[in-house]
Scaffold this active site. Structure first.
Site, PDB file in Angstrom:
ATOM      1  N   ARG A 124     -32.128  -8.735  23.620  1.00 33.38           N
ATOM      2  CA  ARG A 124     -33.273  -8.566  24.095  1.00 33.38           C
ATOM      3  C   ARG A 124     -32.932  -9.060  25.912  1.00 33.38           C
ATOM      4  NH1 ARG A 124     -33.552 -12.614  25.385  1.00 33.38           N
ATOM      5  NH2 ARG A 124     -35.766 -12.232  26.205  1.00 33.38           N
ATOM      6  N   GLY A 125     -34.709  -8.696  26.947  1.00 34.21           N
ATOM      7  CA  GLY A 125     -33.796  -9.894  27.827  1.00 34.21           C
ATOM      8  C   GLY A 125     -33.409  -8.020  28.802  1.00 34.21           C
ATOM      9  N   ARG A 128     -35.603   1.221  25.040  1.00 28.40           N
ATOM     10  CA  ARG A 128     -36.732   0.542  25.657  1.00 28.40           C
ATOM     11  C   ARG A 128     -37.384   1.886  26.967  1.00 28.40           C
ATOM     12  NH1 ARG A 128     -36.920  -5.995  24.379  1.00 28.40           N
ATOM     13  NH2 ARG A 128     -38.739  -5.681  24.665  1.00 28.40           N
ATOM     14  N   GLN A 186     -40.078 -15.862  21.676  1.00 28.24           N
ATOM     15  CA  GLN A 186     -38.335 -15.925  22.761  1.00 28.24           C
ATOM     16  C   GLN A 186     -38.635 -17.000  23.226  1.00 28.24           C
ATOM     17  OE1 GLN A 186     -40.348 -13.176  23.026  1.00 28.24           O
ATOM     18  NE2 GLN A 186     -39.748 -11.049  23.273  1.00 28.24           N
ATOM     19  N   ASP A 196     -38.652  -7.881  33.898  1.00 26.41           N
ATOM     20  CA  ASP A 196     -37.793  -6.357  33.569  1.00 26.41           C
ATOM     21  C   ASP A 196     -37.871  -5.445  34.756  1.00 26.41           C
ATOM     22  OD1 ASP A 196     -39.638  -8.204  31.622  1.00 26.41           O
ATOM     23  OD2 ASP A 196     -37.900  -6.965  30.410  1.00 26.41           O
TER      24      ASP A 196
HETATM   25  O1  MRU Z   1     -39.028  -8.270  24.976  1.00 30.14           O
HETATM   26  P1  MRU Z   1     -37.987  -9.074  25.706  1.00 30.14           P
HETATM   27  O2  MRU Z   1     -37.587 -10.558  24.741  1.00 30.14           O
HETATM   28  O3  MRU Z   1     -36.399  -8.053  26.699  1.00 30.14           O
HETATM   29  O4  MRU Z   1     -38.570  -9.344  27.046  1.00 30.14           O
HETATM   30  C1  MRU Z   1     -37.675 -10.332  28.702  1.00 30.14           C
HETATM   31  C2  MRU Z   1     -38.690 -10.342  29.260  1.00 30.14           C
HETATM   32  O5  MRU Z   1     -39.589 -10.380  29.644  1.00 30.14           O
HETATM   33  C3  MRU Z   1     -37.498 -11.538  29.896  1.00 30.14           C
HETATM   34  O6  MRU Z   1     -38.201 -12.451  30.905  1.00 30.14           O
HETATM   35  C4  MRU Z   1     -37.010 -10.298  31.285  1.00 30.14           C
HETATM   36  O7  MRU Z   1     -36.383  -9.210  30.756  1.00 30.14           O
HETATM   37  C5  MRU Z   1     -35.954 -10.840  32.532  1.00 30.14           C
HETATM   38  S1  MRU Z   1     -34.401 -11.825  31.685  1.00 30.14           S
HETATM   39  C6  MRU Z   1     -34.204 -12.797  32.992  1.00 30.14           C
END
Ligand code: MRU
Length: 366
Positions: free
Chosen positions: A48-49, A89, A200, A241
């Site tokens: 994720r991220g 996603r 997270q 994101d």
């Molecule tokens: O749902 P996730 O864990 O994918 O969300 C991740 C985030 O919101 C992060 O802050 C974002 O992707 C930046 S990662 C460098």
């Protein structure tokens, strides 16, 4: 900094990732052999991220090309792979950026498709490493300035979710300036929002900071405002994101509330992003960014390590209580002090972004 990556290739040219659902309790890796595997890894949040989602999708296309060639399938198989990965996603724009890059590379390929896909995916990964390193180079002076103002006292940084190396390939976005500050001997302490529902912050950010020896303290998501009111936060840095042309920032649910609290307390609120997270084709983040809604059980249950040593879900509400689970929210540009990118620091505005990224000058380009 301890060097480790979140995605890598194996000797037999498959792909491996860390199963982030198991962290911090177990370090387990998962082998991806098909595009289905990559799609599932993204959907189920094994990875994720935003940047890492993009990198995994890129390798997903490489795996699809490999399957297509080895199983003698026709081009419709590859089209299916693109469609499936695009749907894995909705919010992180890096996914679509990476898939578009792969499409262009393959469309322009006149020779070896598998080699082209392999190289294009590897390039996305390598570029992310360098991009995040440069975010650190440009973000470091912001931390240094606060350290100087505080005459060497600890700089207290609050962050939400995980925008560290686990969300990227190496370095991370928000952690890159932090790691570089630590390397320079600046005293830093990080307030880590636990980041419900998937935690997270407590699972991943706390894990990374521990691994890198960065002093940090875990807090519940609602504590940030209190800490800010009492002068215990010097700056907020979050990832994103998707950031729009006018500088609106989508990030993990709860980010907006931190921005509001920071604004009310005159605390700088920074967003660290690689330009691959910019979506210059849209302006209004509130109306134009698709917000992921996830399974309500992520809210109704918490997952942790029980006293029996097993990782297990625990129901935290009555059996029949329904829950809603919006994954992201949008912080309007007016609440963002500055955006930190690989090319420098800019205002959260169209003018600010275009100054650093003039190649986005045509309104339709992404
Ligand atoms: O749902 P996730 O864990 O994918 O969300 C991740 C985030 O919101 C992060 O802050 C974002 O992707 C930046 S990662 C460098």
């Amino acid at each position: 900094m301890t060097k480790f990556r979140t995605i890598w290739t194996t000797e037999d040219a498959y792909v491996e990732v860390i199963d982030q659902r198991k962290l911090p309790h177990e370090f387990v890796t998962v082998r991806l052999e098909t595009y289905d595997d990559a799609e599932e890894a993204i959907k189920e949040m094994t990875v994720r991220g935003a940047p890492l989602i993009g990198a995994t999708a890129a390798y997903g296309i490489y795996l699809a090309v490999r399957e297509m060639i080895e199983d003698e399938l026709d081009g419709s198989f590859l089209d299916e792979a693109f469609t499936a990965l695009r749907a894995s996603r909705p919010t992180a724009v890096n996914l679509f950026w990476a898939l578009d890059k792969m499409r262009v590379a393959l469309d322009n390929c006149e020779g070896d498709f598998m080699k082209t896909a392999w190289e294009a995916a590897a390039q996305i990964v390598e570029e992310d490493v360098e991009t995040c390193r440069m975010i650190g180079v440009h973000g470091l002076p912001l931390i240094e300035a606060i350290a100087a103002r505080k005459e060497g006292e600890v700089v207290n940084i609050l962050t939400h979710c995980n925008a560290g190396m686990l969300g990227c390939v190496e370095w991370g976005t928000i952690t890159s300036p932090i790691y570089q500050a630590i390397q320079k001997g600046i005293k830093v302490h990080v307030w880590v929002d636990e980041t419900r529902p998937r935690n997270q912050g407590s699972n991943l950010t706390a894990y990374e900071l521990t691994r890198h020896g960065v002093p940090h303290t875990l807090i519940v998501d609602n504590a940030g405002g209190h800490l800010m009111q009492h002068g215990m936060v010097d700056m907020v840095i979050v990832g994103t994101d998707r950031t729009t042309r006018q500088g609106d920032v989508a990030n993990k649910i709860g980010t907006y509330l931190k921005a509001l609290a920071a604004h009310d307390n005159n605390i700088p609120f920074y967003v660290a992003l690689p330009s691959t997270t910019l979506d210059m084709s849209i302006r209004n983040g509130l109306t134009e960014i698709p917000i992921e809604e996830r399974n309500q059980d992520e809210v109704r249950y918490m997952i942790g390590k029980g006293q029996n040593g097993k990782i297990q879900p625990v129901l935290i509400c009555p059996e029949t209580t329904p829950a809603s689970n919006y994954g992201f929210d949008v912080t309007p540009a007016r609440l963002v002090t500055k955006i930190i990118t690989e090319r420098g620091v800019c205002d959260a505005s169209e003018e600010g972004l275009l100054e650093l990224f003039p190649e986005f000058n045509s309104p339709k380009t992404n």
